[in-house]
Design a protein around this motif. Structure first.
Motif, PDB file in Angstrom:
ATOM      1  N   LYS A   9     -52.416  21.577  -4.843  1.00  0.00           N
ATOM      2  CA  LYS A   9     -53.873  21.973  -4.478  1.00  0.00           C
ATOM      3  C   LYS A   9     -55.095  21.245  -4.853  1.00  0.00           C
ATOM      4  O   LYS A   9     -56.120  21.489  -5.460  1.00  0.00           O
ATOM      5  CB  LYS A   9     -54.061  23.402  -5.112  1.00  0.00           C
ATOM      6  N   SER A  61     -58.077  18.305  -3.283  1.00  0.00           N
ATOM      7  CA  SER A  61     -59.005  18.429  -2.153  1.00  0.00           C
ATOM      8  C   SER A  61     -58.848  17.133  -1.310  1.00  0.00           C
ATOM      9  O   SER A  61     -59.444  17.086  -0.316  1.00  0.00           O
ATOM     10  CB  SER A  61     -60.477  18.757  -2.763  1.00  0.00           C
ATOM     11  N   ASP A  62     -58.598  16.186  -2.106  1.00  0.00           N
ATOM     12  CA  ASP A  62     -58.761  14.803  -1.104  1.00  0.00           C
ATOM     13  C   ASP A  62     -57.674  13.911  -1.858  1.00  0.00           C
ATOM     14  O   ASP A  62     -57.129  14.097  -2.866  1.00  0.00           O
ATOM     15  CB  ASP A  62     -60.045  14.154  -1.352  1.00  0.00           C
ATOM     16  N   PHE A  71     -55.422  17.282   7.735  1.00  0.00           N
ATOM     17  CA  PHE A  71     -56.339  16.656   7.023  1.00  0.00           C
ATOM     18  C   PHE A  71     -57.402  16.179   7.872  1.00  0.00           C
ATOM     19  O   PHE A  71     -57.397  15.855   9.041  1.00  0.00           O
ATOM     20  CB  PHE A  71     -55.590  15.589   6.344  1.00  0.00           C
ATOM     21  N   LEU A  91     -48.453  13.265   1.059  1.00  0.00           N
ATOM     22  CA  LEU A  91     -49.301  14.314   1.540  1.00  0.00           C
ATOM     23  C   LEU A  91     -49.165  15.411   1.417  1.00  0.00           C
ATOM     24  O   LEU A  91     -49.964  16.372   1.144  1.00  0.00           O
ATOM     25  CB  LEU A  91     -49.704  14.004   3.304  1.00  0.00           C
ATOM     26  N   ALA A 124     -50.043  16.707  -2.175  1.00  0.00           N
ATOM     27  CA  ALA A 124     -51.534  17.046  -1.981  1.00  0.00           C
ATOM     28  C   ALA A 124     -51.581  18.627  -1.972  1.00  0.00           C
ATOM     29  O   ALA A 124     -52.494  19.368  -2.506  1.00  0.00           O
ATOM     30  CB  ALA A 124     -52.419  16.521  -0.908  1.00  0.00           C
ATOM     31  N   PHE A 125     -50.856  19.280  -0.981  1.00  0.00           N
ATOM     32  CA  PHE A 125     -50.874  20.627  -0.701  1.00  0.00           C
ATOM     33  C   PHE A 125     -50.183  21.373  -2.028  1.00  0.00           C
ATOM     34  O   PHE A 125     -50.577  22.237  -2.251  1.00  0.00           O
ATOM     35  CB  PHE A 125     -50.016  20.968   0.428  1.00  0.00           C
ATOM     36  N   GLY A 151     -49.492  21.149   7.878  1.00  0.00           N
ATOM     37  CA  GLY A 151     -50.798  21.001   6.856  1.00  0.00           C
ATOM     38  C   GLY A 151     -51.628  20.170   7.530  1.00  0.00           C
ATOM     39  O   GLY A 151     -51.231  18.926   8.447  1.00  0.00           O
ATOM     40  N   ARG A 181     -59.091  14.284   3.434  1.00  0.00           N
ATOM     41  CA  ARG A 181     -59.513  15.776   2.922  1.00  0.00           C
ATOM     42  C   ARG A 181     -58.569  16.827   3.391  1.00  0.00           C
ATOM     43  O   ARG A 181     -58.411  16.870   4.660  1.00  0.00           O
ATOM     44  CB  ARG A 181     -61.009  15.960   3.413  1.00  0.00           C
ATOM     45  N   VAL A 182     -58.019  17.423   2.504  1.00  0.00           N
ATOM     46  CA  VAL A 182     -57.104  18.611   2.518  1.00  0.00           C
ATOM     47  C   VAL A 182     -57.539  19.683   3.296  1.00  0.00           C
ATOM     48  O   VAL A 182     -58.642  20.397   2.760  1.00  0.00           O
ATOM     49  CB  VAL A 182     -56.465  19.010   1.319  1.00  0.00           C
TER      50      VAL A 182
END
Length: 282
Positions: free
Chosen positions: A17, A19-20, A84, A10, A13-14, A82, A100-101
């Motif tokens: 960048k 989105s999902d 989600f 996860l 994901a950040f 962070g 979803r971020v």
């Protein structure tokens, strides 16, 4: 799969960048970046992996895994903050989920390349403002920017009703109360009725999902409050048709008149790639 591995995925994901993040059995995790699905090179997920992820997410929210669970919307946060929005579901007898971020920072209209007219729209003291568009086109992010503008500009009492809570707002000039369906209240309809007794100036509803929620939002607008919400539609015209179509034929003319009285604006969003193809803009 363990908690450390899940959080590392996860965190990617950040960093990237995206989105999902998608987790499904017999596939590696997938990421959505710049509108495209990207297959990772991570190991294939087993049924035990996805069940562990579901258990971890539910435990984070103070819930236990029910064998009769088929789908649920909830949220999850990393130790570093962070967040989600999580959609858990069953497919082919196994659990899967899409996460979803939620950006940790709530951007301004200017930072999101949104038009200045949005600031003028939210200055309306009463009425109904709708942010519409297909899934993944920035409705929640735009609504969050509007909420930020309100909190920094006006001295309001603002109540949000969400399923789940996405962006975390901080009271500034305005006081903000955030309520989550399933944790703080039973349903949108009950939360909206309760909100009218909580001295609100502004009510933000995460999504207009059914006739009862739509009716309650219009009633709140009719009684002198500013209501903001989102709707999954393709444009301004289809938004009107969608709202009215939720009601039986014998009620639609009255609903049309009520909507004409309270509707301030319908903001329809689309994300498109810029000339370079590297960035997506509203």
């Amino acid at each position: 799969m363990d908690a450390k591995t899940l959080n590392q995925i996860l965190e990617i994901a950040f960093q990237k960048k995206v989105s999902d993040v998608h987790f499904e059995v017999d596939n590696p995790p997938f990421f959505r970046g710049k509108g495209q699905i990207i297959r990772s090179r991570l190991p294939l997920l087993t049924g035990k992996d996805t069940e562990f992820i579901v258990n971890t997410i539910l435990e984070f929210n103070g819930k236990t895994l029910d064998k009769n669970l088929h789908e649920i919307d909830t949220s999850y946060s990393l130790p570093n903050g962070g967040r989600f929005r999580v959609s858990i579901f069953r497919q082919r007898g196994h659990f899967g989920m899409v996460m979803r971020v939620i950006p940790p920072y709530i951007s301004t209209f200017e930072e999101l390349n949104l038009p200045d007219v949005l600031a003028e729209i939210v200055k309306s003291p009463t009425g109904l403002i709708l942010v519409t568009g297909p899934t993944g086109n920035g409705k929640s992010t735009t609504l969050a920017a509007m909420m930020r503008y309100l909190t920094e500009t006006f001295t309001y009492n603002i109540i949000t009703i969400e399923d789940p809570i996405e962006f975390l707002f901080t009271s500034n000039k305005s006081c903000i109360i955030q309520r989550e369906i399933g944790i703080d209240t039973e349903s949108y309809d009950k939360a909206l009725k309760s909100a009218l007794r909580m001295d609100p100036d502004v009510i933000m509803v995460g999504e207009l999902r059914d006739k009862e929620t739509i009716d309650s939002c219009m009633k709140a607008s009719e009684t002198g409050h500013l209501v903001l919400s989102t709707l999954h539609t393709q444009g301004a015209v289809s938004t009107i048709h969608r709202i009215i179509g939720n009601f039986p034929p014998e009620s639609q003319e009255i609903v049309r008149q009520r909507l004409a009285d309270v509707l301030v604006a319908t903001i329809s969003l689309r994300l498109v790639k810029d000339k370079t193809g590297d960035n997506i803009l509203p």
